[in-house]
Each structure stands twice: as structure tokens, then as C-alpha cells.
Design a protein around this motif. Structure first.
Motif, short mmCIF file in Angstrom:
data_model
loop_
_atom_site.label_atom_id
_atom_site.label_comp_id
_atom_site.label_asym_id
_atom_site.label_seq_id
_atom_site.Cartn_x
_atom_site.Cartn_y
_atom_site.Cartn_z
N ASP A 117 0.91 -1.27 0.01
CA ASP A 117 -0.01 0.02 -0.12
C ASP A 117 1.03 1.26 -0.05
OD1 ASP A 117 -2.12 1.65 0.10
OD2 ASP A 117 -2.50 1.35 2.41
N GLY A 118 1.27 1.72 -1.20
CA GLY A 118 2.13 2.74 -1.41
C GLY A 118 3.51 2.33 -1.63
N ALA A 119 4.66 3.32 -1.32
CA ALA A 119 5.78 2.80 -1.47
C ALA A 119 6.48 1.69 -0.60
CB ALA A 119 6.74 4.11 -1.26
N ALA A 120 7.22 0.74 -1.46
CA ALA A 120 7.63 -0.43 -0.43
C ALA A 120 8.56 0.16 0.61
CB ALA A 120 8.53 -1.27 -1.45
N ARG A 121 8.63 -0.48 1.50
CA ARG A 121 9.43 -0.24 2.79
C ARG A 121 10.81 -1.38 2.77
NH1 ARG A 121 5.82 0.10 7.82
NH2 ARG A 121 7.78 0.77 9.00
N HIS A 122 12.10 -0.78 2.79
CA HIS A 122 13.03 -1.59 2.67
C HIS A 122 13.06 -2.33 3.99
CE1 HIS A 122 17.12 -2.79 2.14
NE2 HIS A 122 17.51 -2.53 3.34
N GLY A 123 13.39 -3.82 4.27
CA GLY A 123 13.35 -4.56 5.11
C GLY A 123 12.03 -4.98 5.65
N PHE A 124 10.92 -4.73 5.13
CA PHE A 124 9.50 -5.03 5.50
C PHE A 124 9.45 -6.43 5.73
CE2 PHE A 124 5.11 -6.12 4.42
CZ PHE A 124 4.51 -5.57 5.55
N THR A 125 9.68 -7.23 4.58
CA THR A 125 9.61 -8.67 4.64
C THR A 125 10.34 -9.39 5.69
OG1 THR A 125 8.85 -8.45 2.29
CG2 THR A 125 9.27 -10.74 3.26
N GLY A 126 11.82 -8.76 5.89
CA GLY A 126 12.55 -9.23 6.74
C GLY A 126 12.02 -9.17 8.11
N ALA A 127 11.16 -8.05 8.50
CA ALA A 127 10.56 -7.51 9.79
C ALA A 127 9.57 -8.66 10.15
CB ALA A 127 10.31 -6.30 9.77
N LEU A 128 8.91 -9.00 8.91
CA LEU A 128 7.70 -9.85 9.19
C LEU A 128 8.08 -11.49 9.73
CD1 LEU A 128 5.11 -8.99 6.27
CD2 LEU A 128 5.04 -8.39 8.69
N VAL A 129 9.15 -11.83 8.87
CA VAL A 129 9.87 -12.92 9.15
C VAL A 129 10.43 -12.97 10.60
CG1 VAL A 129 11.82 -14.62 8.39
CG2 VAL A 129 10.32 -13.39 6.84
N GLU A 130 11.12 -11.93 11.18
CA GLU A 130 11.40 -11.97 12.41
C GLU A 130 10.19 -11.92 13.28
OE1 GLU A 130 12.42 -8.26 15.61
OE2 GLU A 130 13.40 -8.16 13.77
N ALA A 131 9.22 -11.61 13.10
CA ALA A 131 8.06 -11.78 14.05
C ALA A 131 7.61 -13.12 13.93
CB ALA A 131 6.82 -10.85 13.64
N LYS A 191 12.99 -15.10 -5.14
CA LYS A 191 12.76 -13.98 -4.15
C LYS A 191 12.51 -14.85 -2.91
CE LYS A 191 11.00 -10.15 -6.68
NZ LYS A 191 10.28 -9.02 -6.86
N ALA A 192 11.70 -15.60 -2.76
CA ALA A 192 11.55 -16.38 -1.59
C ALA A 192 12.79 -17.09 -0.94
CB ALA A 192 10.28 -17.30 -1.51
N ILE A 193 13.40 -17.84 -1.78
CA ILE A 193 14.28 -18.58 -1.46
C ILE A 193 15.48 -17.72 -0.72
CG2 ILE A 193 16.37 -19.90 -2.27
CD1 ILE A 193 14.30 -21.13 -4.21
N ALA A 194 15.76 -16.26 -1.85
CA ALA A 194 16.79 -15.30 -1.20
C ALA A 194 16.45 -14.90 0.20
CB ALA A 194 17.00 -14.31 -2.30
N LEU A 195 15.15 -14.76 0.55
CA LEU A 195 14.55 -14.47 1.73
C LEU A 195 14.79 -14.99 3.02
CD1 LEU A 195 13.06 -12.32 3.62
CD2 LEU A 195 10.94 -13.72 2.96
N LEU A 196 14.81 -16.50 2.63
CA LEU A 196 14.94 -17.57 3.62
C LEU A 196 16.44 -17.43 3.90
CD1 LEU A 196 12.66 -20.43 2.42
CD2 LEU A 196 12.48 -18.88 4.41
N GLU A 197 17.31 -17.39 2.88
CA GLU A 197 18.86 -17.69 3.28
C GLU A 197 19.26 -16.14 4.05
OE1 GLU A 197 21.77 -19.06 0.16
OE2 GLU A 197 19.96 -17.96 -1.11
N ARG A 198 18.66 -15.07 3.90
CA ARG A 198 18.92 -13.80 4.53
C ARG A 198 18.41 -13.90 6.03
NH1 ARG A 198 16.80 -11.21 -0.03
NH2 ARG A 198 14.86 -10.63 1.15
N SER A 199 17.37 -14.54 6.12
CA SER A 199 16.75 -14.89 7.54
C SER A 199 17.79 -16.07 8.19
CB SER A 199 15.27 -15.19 7.34
OG SER A 199 14.67 -14.21 6.57
N GLY A 200 18.59 -16.65 7.65
CA GLY A 200 19.39 -17.54 8.30
C GLY A 200 19.07 -19.16 8.17
N PHE A 201 18.03 -19.47 7.21
CA PHE A 201 17.79 -20.68 6.64
C PHE A 201 18.85 -21.32 6.03
CE2 PHE A 201 13.71 -19.27 7.82
CZ PHE A 201 12.96 -20.41 8.18
N GLU A 202 19.21 -22.57 6.30
CA GLU A 202 20.24 -23.42 5.53
C GLU A 202 19.45 -24.16 4.23
OE1 GLU A 202 22.95 -26.91 5.71
OE2 GLU A 202 22.88 -25.88 7.34
#
Length: 194
Positions: A112-126, A150-161
Motif C-alpha cells: 500500500d504505497g511505496a515499498a519499505r526496505h526490510g519490511f519482509t525481513g521484519a515480518l519474518v522476524e516476528a 525471491k522467497a529462497i533469497a529471503l529464507l537465506e537472508r533470514s538464516g535458513f540453510e
């Protein structure tokens, strides 16, 4: 109707993330609008009608091994999160399930509006914080579509092996149909406590 969240988690710089169990009747129109967008093609429900979406989430709601949550950020719906017992899911045919393995699916709603950098990572943290509140969760298992880079890269950034690429088998039952799907397994063990 306002439902009480099952879990809330403040994320610094973003706001408060809350998880509320999906109400199939009330939430189906919103979920349908998300899953039928081209951007959600890997969710596998692009051609689903509203009634089918409601039926699918009624089926999830009846199960004790699968759960779906509407995710809100400061009260606004932003994502759909699902967790499930890997031993009771088709993914169990693709790898050796360990006790305490919990599978996850995540669909981010349209921005909704401009994308927020780190938004998806913040959701994954929660979500990870929520999953690990259960002492029985020993490892989180992701199995995004193998073509969803994109999803695979997100998992890697979130610490998944990353694990192997597998073929999730087709499920064809009276109450649910899922086509076969190429998936990439990913694993995140429970953090060590100090």
C-alpha cells in the motif's frame, strides 16, 4: 468484528506485527484478492474462485496440524502466514522429518504505497519469534516453489540453510487438491539458548 490477536510482536522501526487465526468466511474475500494476483503465482491459487478459497481455509481451520493466520502491521492486514506439522503434510514424502519440525508458508499482501526496505525481513522476524515461543518447535522448514528466487533469497537472508530441490507430490482428495510442485527445502534450527 475485531478479533483478538493470538500473538503480537513489536518490530523496531516498523510497528507491531500481530497474528490472528484466519476466519474463513470473514477473511476469504481479502485472501482471494491476494492469491489471485499475478505476483502470487507461486501460491498456486491464481485461478481459484472466492468460494474455493473459503473452502480451502475452512479445511485448514478444521485441522489440528495446519494453521493459517492473517498478519497485521499496526492493525492493517499485510500478509497470510501458515504453519503446519511437517509429519502430517506432503512435504514429509520429500525428506526425513525430525520431531519438532514445523513447516511454514508466507504470502505478503500487495504493498500500500511505496515499498519499505526490510519490511519482509521484519515480518519474518516476528513469525520466527512466534514459532519459537513453542518449546516443541525445534526446526522451521520452508519449502517455497523452486522457481521463486525471491522467497529462497529471503529464507537465506533470514538464516535458513538451503536443502535440496524436491518435487512435492500431488494431493487429490475430496476436500483438497494440490498439484505437484517443484520446491526448495530450507531449514532453520531453534536458536541455542544461553
Amino acid at each position: 468484528m475485531t478479533r483478538t490477536p493470538l500473538y503480537t510482536h513489536p518490530v523496531e522501526g516498523f510497528g507491531t506485527v500481530s497474528l490472528t487465526p484466519v476466519d474463513p468466511a470473514a477473511d476469504a474475500p481479502l485472501i482471494h484478492s491476494w492469491v489471485t494476483e499475478e505476483r502470487a503465482r507461486f501460491w498456486g491459487m491464481g485461478g481459484a474462485g472466492l468460494e474455493l478459497v473459503r473452502e480451502i481455509y475452512e479445511d485448514v481451520d478444521r485441522r489440528t496440524t495446519h494453521h493459517a493466520y492473517l498478519v497485521r502491521l499496526d492493525g492493517k492486514p499485510v500478509a497470510l502466514f501458515q504453519r503446519y506439522d511437517c509429519a502430517e503434510d506432503r512435504v514429509s514424502e520429500c525428506y526425513e522429518v525430525r520431531p519438532g519440525d514445523v513447516g511454514v508458508h508466507l504470502l505478503i499482501g500487495p504493498a500500500d504505497g511505496a515499498a519499505r526496505h526490510g519490511f519482509t525481513g521484519a515480518l519474518v522476524e516476528a513469525f520466527l519469534a512466534y514459532l519459537f515461543t513453542d518449546e516443541n518447535t525445534l526446526r522451521v522448514v520452508g519449502e517455497p516453489d523452486a522457481r521463486n528466487t525471491k522467497a529462497i533469497a529471503l529464507l537465506e537472508r533470514s538464516g535458513f540453510e538451503l536443502g535440496p530441490e524436491v518435487e512435492l507430490p500431488k494431493i487429490d482428495l475430496p476436500e483438497v487438491y494440490l498439484p505437484a510442485k517443484p520446491a526448495r527445502l530450507a531449514f532453520l534450527p531453534r536458536p541455542a539458548t544461553r
